[in-house]
Every structure is written in structure tokens, then in C-alpha cells.
Enzyme design. Structure first.
Site, mmCIF file in Angstrom:
data_model
loop_
_atom_site.group_PDB
_atom_site.id
_atom_site.type_symbol
_atom_site.label_atom_id
_atom_site.label_comp_id
_atom_site.label_asym_id
_atom_site.label_seq_id
_atom_site.Cartn_x
_atom_site.Cartn_y
_atom_site.Cartn_z
ATOM 1 C CG ASP A 14 -2.248 0.712 0.965
ATOM 2 O OD1 ASP A 14 -2.333 1.501 -0.006
ATOM 3 O OD2 ASP A 14 -3.187 0.492 1.742
ATOM 4 C CG ASP A 35 -9.187 2.070 -0.384
ATOM 5 O OD1 ASP A 35 -8.699 0.952 -0.610
ATOM 6 O OD2 ASP A 35 -8.547 2.983 0.181
#
Length: 729
Positions: free
Chosen positions: A478, A548
Site C-alpha cells: 500500500d 477502496d
């Protein structure tokens, strides 16, 4: 050979499957001109397209109007300061502060295959698949050598471009701009497509008319970004999915970029793409080289759809690498939306036990397992297991998950550092910052200064130690904030313009080390969702977390835009719980499965808490995935109806390469009162072949399905969906 040089006409002709790209050397001064890019033609000499026999003529015939010549000539690689006032690709500053650069053809070489780009991702191909051309140009006054690098993939409509710049002088030269490609198109009557958005709504399709002046897509965030993707299409104003000329450009890079279309004074259109010159410079010392990243150019004479399928084929076969390149990916369940930071060994094992019962194959432990991380306010950089949460340690947890029958994956954010971390307290100078100024926080974190070798080595070795301690099969990498406060104690002042590019190169270095040391690891890139969904990342990881936002309806727009250029198998897509955690929408569990099927497919929920009805549907969805994933992963993708256009219905189709199998997905976003059933027309089938609908056993010709269409029945209510599977008889 797909690349030929015709000495008589001084012409380079590059031929792909249905595409020609032509360059010519003109005039006594050896100017390199762009002649043609489009549908394949047989001619070896179409140099009349350069209009060099028209005013203002070439300088050898009309030196009094040299500047006018520069400002209208379709140059193959534009430079700054000589009179071409359109966008320049190359700008330099010499030791005296002068900024002009004039390139002339010097030599060339043609060879089979494709060489790697130093320290950077790029497409690849062997001697049977592609041919490359290197054209060397020089600025005699600066003693600067610029090599334009082209590769043609014989069985695709693809030409790639990159640039290598070498300083052959005894003095240093400062590169202030180094774009990777330039093309001048005849006419200005085009449209431009780009992919825009923000966090949780990445890569929405935007189409606009090209006009005079500059229309650009760019990032200055240190990443390719949520807001703009390094991809544009120049297309005929009347081009559709299946009709018209479309030219797609994609930048194989994960940092700042510029993609620009410029409508020019003589009704021509210039397209350029490369590293964004904002905050960029590169001090090129004597006998040193700078290599600019690659641009992929795809031409389609059959609309946007053919362009999409060409990109998909190229990336699946000539960009994505590693064990999972041609493999079905394991179905994983990620604990993020299930628990956020509130988990421990017991909770994770409870999820794993239920997941195994329904056929899920991997448990992924997301953020919160390290340091003192109980929220996103601390511990980035402290890659040590928190054994208060992971009781018994990481190896114990992984072994127990393996005993249950699942593989194990883990989350990292290697590029970041929290102010509240042992690492920051020990090395406060290891973050990117300007000396004497307090750097800005974002998500309560700073960015590590990856221009420093000791930082890169420390972070990588920390990751490697964790991954070597247990049987870990998957990593989610990430990156949750942009780059600001650009400063480094490691970089001398005259090189501060190199920070952003050196940062990206360091990320590539770490990912290369990771995939080399752990060749069987499945790496999934992520950047606050989809902020680094670009071909540079695909070179290291076969899949990228798409967004997301896991809401099925929002994902229709996100995945539609993403799939315009990137393969379905590259899109990280999960079934999540409802009400959705981002938008609060509730959609049927079945529909969520259909939408996630057009991606890697997995789960993002607490399986111990969902309803029995939803849990009972998971084995059916997993069976659906195993039945259709080979087709979804390798087939040709067609858009049929776009929710982003009509606001009520979405449909897309995947057809196997041999045209023997077809999967159609239909999502009714909004129900309609008092309407007949919808009729859709399929694409990409064999007209006189017969296709059986697996659900109804009815048989239709390919021609009937494509030209007459088929009805979509039994969709009731908002957010309902269904799939249709056809097998060729």
C-alpha cells in the site's frame, strides 16, 4: 522485418498487424519528421505528407524563414528554444545557461527483439515477437546524443517509444524536461478520452472535444494518482466502441506524468507524453545517460473496443510477469472492512475457519498487525509483529491458518513513516522534508526518503525478515499519501529536481528485489485504493487494488474506465458487506458477486457476521469464479451498455479467443416501470456459428446474437443482475 529503412527515400517504416508508423529524414540538415501513423499501408514513400515542398520550405531552400519551418514541421521529437513554439519534449540548460537544443539525425540500428530499459519497467518481447529501432540524433553544439527507441510488436497494433539521452561533452548539462514521445496529427477535429476521479471514484471516463490550445492530463503528486491516469485516447469525433480511428497512449511509469493534446495554428494536433516537467530536472554529467520511461501507443481502426483489446493482449503477454502471469489467482478474504484495526489471533482464525468452510482459499491480514498500531496514527516503519494482538507470533498464526487449509497474505505500507514510531524517533531525517520547515502530515504520516540507500535497504530488509519468518504467499503493498515538502539531506541542491524520479526508481528497485527474492509471492499493489493503477506497477505485480470503494454500483464506473486500458485480470475486485462502508448503499449479494467476477474476485467482509443467506451464496459464487475465470482472465472484452452513459443499465461481455465461449454480465442499476425487456446485441462472435444459451438451452446463430440481439428478462428491482453463458455448438 516489421521495421525497414528505405535508403533512397530516407524513410523508416514500422509495420504492426494492421498499423504503419512512418518517419523520414529530410533536408540537408537531417531533420527527423513524423510522416504517418494509422491504418497499415504498403507504400514505402509518402513523404509528400510532410509538405516540405510548400512554404515555408526546408531551411536549405529558404533559410530566411527557418523559424517558420520549425514552427510548422511535424517533427518526430520536439526540442526547446529553436522556433517550434508548440510543446517541446526535450529542454536542457548548458553550462552557460543557454536553453536551446537542435537535434539532427545521425545514425540508426534495427534489431530483432527488445532490450530492457535500465532500472525501469517496460514491455518485453523476444526476437520472434517484436523488432526494435534506435535512431540516434545529435546536437552538435551541445555534443548531446539523443536516441529515440521504438519497438513494433508484429502481431499487435502496438508501437512503443522511449528515449535515451547521453552527454558526450566534457561539461555537465541540466535536463529540465525529457518527455518520451511526440506525434503531430493532421487536423484538429478529434475527441480526447481520459480517466479522471478521486479517492473512491477512480478512473471515470471523460470524453471531450479537442480545441485550439493545450488540453492536458497530469499528476504532480509523486504518484500516477487517483485524480488522473497516465492514459489518453485521441479519436475521431464520431468514433464509437466499434467504429472509427482511435489512438491510445499509456505511460509505463508510476510517478508524475504529463499527457497533453495541443490544437495548433495550422489545424494540426500534437500529442506528447512523459515525465511531468514540474519539479523535475536531471544533472547529466559528462558521459552519463538518462533514460526516459516507455510510452505504449496503440492504433485501432475499429473504434475504442479494438484499442482496448489490443492493450489487454499486450499487457497480459508482454508486461505482466511472474508465476501468476497466466494463472488463476487464489480467492482471498481480507479482514480490513471486517475488523479494521480491531483484531487479534483469535478473531483472524475465526474468520479463517468460516472462510475455509465455503471454499475461500486465502486469509489476508491487513493494516494493524505491527508496532503499536491500533489506529492509523502510529507505527509505520516499525515492521515488527505486535504480539499483544498476534498472540503466539506471526508464524503461529500463519501455521494455524495453513492447518485450516488456507494460504496466508499480509499488508505492508513500506514507503511511509509515522511520526509516532520508533523508526522516526531514531531517524527523524529519514523522511522527505525541507530542512528547517515542519513537513505537512497526511493521514498522520510522512514519506520515507527513498533517495537514501540506507533507507531503502533498511525498509526492504525489514520486509524480507517478516516474509521469511512464515509461510506467506501474498503481499498487499500500500501507499497512502502523496509527496510534498520535496527536500532531502541526501541530495545536493543542484540535484533536488531529481528527487521525484529517484523516488520512483527506488520503489521499482524494492519491488524488483521482492519479486526476485520471493518469486512465488503474489504481489498486489495498492495506493489508497487505486492511486497507482498504472503499467509501471503491473510490471511487478499482476494485479492492483482497483479502488477502496467496493460498492458494486460505483465499481461499474470504476472498472469500466479501468478496463478501457488494463486487463480484467489485473483489477483487484472483492465482494464486500452492506450497507457499503463507503457509500452506504445496499445491493444484493448476488450482484456484488457478478461485478467482482470482472476482476480478481475475493471477499472483504466479516464472514462470521453476515446473514446465513449471504454466507450460503458464497460457495455458488466461488464455483462461478472457478468456472469462468479462465475466460475472464484470457478472453476478449467488449462493452455493450455503459451505466455511466445511460444511468440505468450496464452490460459487458468476454469472448474466448477461439470464439467458442461467451460470458455476458448484465446489471440493472435502476428498475423501470412499464417497459418491455431490454434487448442487447452481442459482439465478437462468428456469424454462421451456432451458440447455445447454457441457462435456457436455446440456440442462436452468432449473426442473430450480434445483429438482431437477445432479450434480458427477469431483472426485477434496482441493482439486480444476471449473467448469460453461451457455448458454441
Amino acid at each position: 522485418m516489421s521495421i525497414k529503412f528505405f535508403e533512397k527515400h530516407k524513410v523508416f517504416k514500422l509495420d504492426g498487424k494492421d498499423t504503419s508508423y512512418i518517419i523520414a529524414v529530410v533536408d540537408e540538415e537531417q531533420f527527423l519528421g513524423h510522416v504517418y501513423f494509422g491504418k497499415k499501408i504498403m507504400d514505402e514513400n509518402v513523404n509528400y505528407l510532410l509538405r516540405t515542398e510548400e512554404p515555408p520550405f526546408v531551411p536549405s531552400k529558404n533559410n530566411r524563414d527557418r523559424v517558420s519551418f520549425y514552427d510548422s514541421f511535424p517533427t518526430e521529437y520536439s526540442t526547446n528554444g529553436i522556433g517550434d513554439f508548440r510543446e517541446a519534449c526535450l529542454a536542457v540548460k548548458d553550462i552557460k545557461g543557454n536553453t536551446s537544443c537542435k537535434l539532427q539525425y545521425s545514425s540508426h540500428k534495427i534489431y530483432k527483439g527488445k532490450e530492457e530499459l535500465k532500472d525501469m519497467p517496460a514491455t518485453f518481447g523476444n526476437e520472434k515477437e517484436c523488432t526494435s529501432l534506435e535512431i540516434t540524433c545529435i546536437d552538435k553544439d551541445l555534443n548531446l546524443e539523443v536516441v529515440l527507441i521504438y519497438t513494433v510488436f508484429e502481431n499487435l497494433d502496438v508501437v512503443t517509444r522511449s528515449v535515451r539521452i547521453k552527454n558526450c561533452s566534457v561539461n555537465s548539462i541540466n535536463i529540465t524536461k525529457a518527455l518520451s514521445m511526440c506525434i503531430d496529427f493532421e487536423g484538429i477535429d478529434y475527441d480526447m478520452i481520459s480517466l479522471h476521479g478521486s479517492w473512491a471514484r477512480e478512473r471515470h471516463i471523460s470524453r471531450r472535444k479537442v480545441s485550439y490550445g493545450k488540453q492536458s492530463v497530469a499528476s504532480v503528486r509523486g504518484e500516477s494518482s487517483h485524480q488522473d491516469n497516465p492514459f489518453i485516447v485521441l479519436l475521431d469525433k464520431d468514433a464509437t466502441e466499434d467504429y472509427g480511428n482511435a489512438y491510445g497512449f499509456n505511460f509505463v511509469y508510476s510517478g508524475n506524468f504529463l499527457a497533453q493534446v495541443e490544437g495548433c495554428q495550422f489545424d494540426t494536433t500534437r500529442v506528447v507524453m512523459g515525465i511531468n516537467p514540474t519539479d523535475f530536472s536531471w544533472l547529466l554529467e559528462s558521459n552519463k545517460e538518462f533514460v526516459a520511461p516507455e510510452v505504449v501507443m496503440v492504433y485501432s481502426n475499429e473504434g475504442i473496443g479494438k484499442m482496448t483489446r489490443t492493450f489487454h493482449d499486450l499487457y497480459r503477454n508482454h508486461l505482466i510477469r511472474g508465476k501468476y502471469k497466466d494463472q488463476k489467482r487464489p480467492i482471498l478474504i481480507n479482514n480490513w472492512e471486517a475488523t479494521y484495526f480491531d483484531f487479534n489471533t483469535e478473531k483472524l482464525l475465526s474468520i479463517a475457519k468460516e472462510a475455509f468452510k465455503v471454499g475461500i482459499e486465502m486469509l489476508v491480514m491487513d493494516d494493524g498487525w505491527f508496532g503499536k498500531r491500533s489506529s492509523d496514527n502510529s507505527s509505520l516503519g516499525d515492521w515488527v509483529v505486535n504480539e499483544e494482538k498476534i498472540q503466539g507470533g506471526l508464524k503461529y498464526l500463519v501455521d494455524e491458518v495453513n492447518k485450516l487449509g488456507l494460504e496466508f497474505g499480509i499488508w505492508f505500507e513500506p514507503e511511509m513513516i509515522s511520526p509516532d514510531s520508533d523508526l522516526y524517533r531514531e531517524h527523524p531525517d529519514w523522511c522527505i522534508h525541507i530542512e528547517g520547515r515542519i513537513p505537512a502530515l497526511c493521514r498522520e504520516q510522512y514519506v520515507l526518503d527513498l533517495t537514501r540507500k540506507e533507507v531503502v535497504d533498511y525498509i526492504y530488509e525489514s520486509l524480507k525478515k517478516v516474509l521469511s519468518s512464515a509461510n506467506i504467499k501474498y503481499v498487499k503493498w500500500d501507499m497512502n499519501r502523496q509527496l510534498t515538502d520535496l527536500g532531502s539531506n541526501n541530495i545536493p541542491p543542484e540535484r533536488h529536481g531529481e528527487i521525484l524520479h529517484r523516488y520512483v526508481l527506488a520503489v521499482y528497485e524494492m519491488m524488483n528485489r521482492l519479486t526476485t527474492d520471493f518469486p512465488d509471492l503474489l504481489l498486489e499493489n495498492c495506493s489508497g485504493g487505486g492511486a497507482r493503477f498504472d503499467p509501471g506497477m503491473l510490471y511487478y505485480s499482476p494485479q492492483i487494488w482497483c479502488s477502496d470503494d467496493t460498492d458494486a454500483i460505483e465499481r461499474l464506473k470504476i472498472q469500466q474506465g479501468t478496463s478501457m486500458v488494463y486487463p480484467l485480470a489485473a483489477m483487484g475486485a472483492h465482494v464486500s458487506d452492506c450497507p457499503n462502508h463507503t457509500v452506504g448503499r445496499t445491493t444484493p449479494f448476488e450482484t456484488r458477486g457478478y461485478v467482482a467476477l470482472a476482476g480478481t474476485f475475493g471477499y472483504e467482509l466479516d464472514i462470521t457476521k453476515i446473514s446465513e443467506e449471504d454466507r450460503n451464496m458464497i460457495p455458488k459464487q466461488i464455483a462461478m469464479y472457478h468456472k469462468y475465470n479462465d475466460l475472464v482472465r484470457t478472453g476478449d472484452y467488449y462493452r455493450i451498455a455503459n451505466f455511466s452513459d445511460n444511468n440505468c443499465f450496464d452490460s459487458y461481455e468476454v469472448v474466448s479467443k477461439d470464439k467458442s465461449e461467451v460470458l455476458v454480465t448484465c446489471i440493472q442499476v435502476l428498475g423501470r416501470p412499464n417497459y418491455h425487456s431490454r434487448r442487447i446485441k452481442l459482439k465478437g462472435l462468428i456469424e454462421n456459428a451456432m451458440y447455445r444459451n447454457e441457462e435456457t438451452d436455446e440456440v442462436y446463430s452468432g449473426g442473430a446474437l450480434m445483429y438482431a440481439g437477445i432479450h434480458i428478462n427477469n431483472l426485477y428491482g434496482d441493482y439486480s443482475g444476471k449473467i448469460l453463458h453461451f457455448i458454441r455448438e
